[in-house]
Design an enzyme around this catalytic site. Structure first.
Site, PDB file in Angstrom:
ATOM      1  N   ALA A  83      12.487 -17.613  24.234  1.00  0.00           N
ATOM      2  CA  ALA A  83      11.162 -17.496  24.847  1.00  0.00           C
ATOM      3  C   ALA A  83      10.809 -16.036  25.053  1.00  0.00           C
ATOM      4  O   ALA A  83      11.685 -15.172  25.160  1.00  0.00           O
ATOM      5  CB  ALA A  83      11.126 -18.239  26.186  1.00  0.00           C
ATOM      6  N   ASP A  84       9.517 -15.776  25.104  1.00  0.00           N
ATOM      7  CA  ASP A  84       9.042 -14.420  25.392  1.00  0.00           C
ATOM      8  C   ASP A  84       7.633 -14.508  25.965  1.00  0.00           C
ATOM      9  O   ASP A  84       6.915 -15.495  25.748  1.00  0.00           O
ATOM     10  CB  ASP A  84       9.034 -13.545  24.146  1.00  0.00           C
ATOM     11  CG  ASP A  84       8.842 -12.078  24.496  1.00  0.00           C
ATOM     12  OD1 ASP A  84       9.813 -11.475  24.997  1.00  0.00           O
ATOM     13  OD2 ASP A  84       7.739 -11.547  24.317  1.00  0.00           O
TER      14      ASP A  84
END
Length: 207
Positions: A83-84
């Protein structure tokens, strides 16, 4: 709650992140998982993406994939979650501030404006991308004066340095906003509802 009744333990889960917030979101949803640090130089990747004209959505997905791929090679049987999150205001990208002065400057830049939290999540297994998703919560910050920003930073402490945008809506930071639209978990860094939907479809979770 017996996690084993809700989760298929034959499909291990690994979070490719050391983020306490993301881990807490998964743990709160009753998931059993491991965590691993992917060791990706996020700043260099983002700078290169901006230089090449890549959109924030694609940059977020690129970073999520790089993180997941680093870990997937070590645990090929596991579903690895990468995730980012990138804050975007009128085309400008913001990241975690390096110190209190940078945090004050960020809050001043966001004051009275709307911005989006482009939050990417991706799942990989055996080096193959199985699923990807981007959420875009929208937040509108109240107009803030210099003294208001200083008082907030003094009250919030060093925790603001771990937050994109120099605020934490799960605590004191919520007082900085006039409006917030989007899934709360996505605002914190992980679009949880779409992720849980994928894990059910993949057989990692039981209905």
């Amino acid at each position: 709650m017996q996690i084993t009744l809700l989760q298929n333990t034959d499909i291990p889960l690994v979070l490719a992140s050391t983020s306490r917030t993301r881990a807490a979101l998964l743990r709160g949803a009753g998931l059993a998982f491991d965590t691993a640090s992917p060791g990706v130089d996020e700043e260099s990747v983002k700078e290169a993406a901006k230089a090449e004209g890549i959109t924030a959505d694609d940059a977020g997905l690129l970073l999520a994939e790089l993180k997941a791929r680093r870990i997937s090679s070590r645990v090929p049987g596991a579903v690895v979650i990468g995730a980012d999150q990138i804050l975007v205001a009128d085309g400008q990208w913001f990241d975690k501030p390096t110190d209190r002065a940078a945090a004050a400057a960020q809050l001043a830049a966001l004051s009275g404006r709307a911005h989006s939290l482009v939050t990417a999540v991706l799942c990989m297994r055996g080096g193959v991308v199985l699923w990807r998703h981007v959420a875009r919560p929208r937040l509108v910050m109240r107009p803030l004066t210099g003294p208001m920003i200083a008082a907030y930073l003094e009250a919030a402490g060093e925790a603001v340095l771990s937050s994109v945008g120099a605020y934490q809506v799960e605590s004191l930071g919520v007082r900085l906003f006039a409006a917030i639209e989007g899934e709360h978990a996505a605002i914190l860094g992980l679009p949880l509802l779409p992720l849980l939907g994928f894990l059910r479809q993949h057989g990692a979770l039981h209905d």
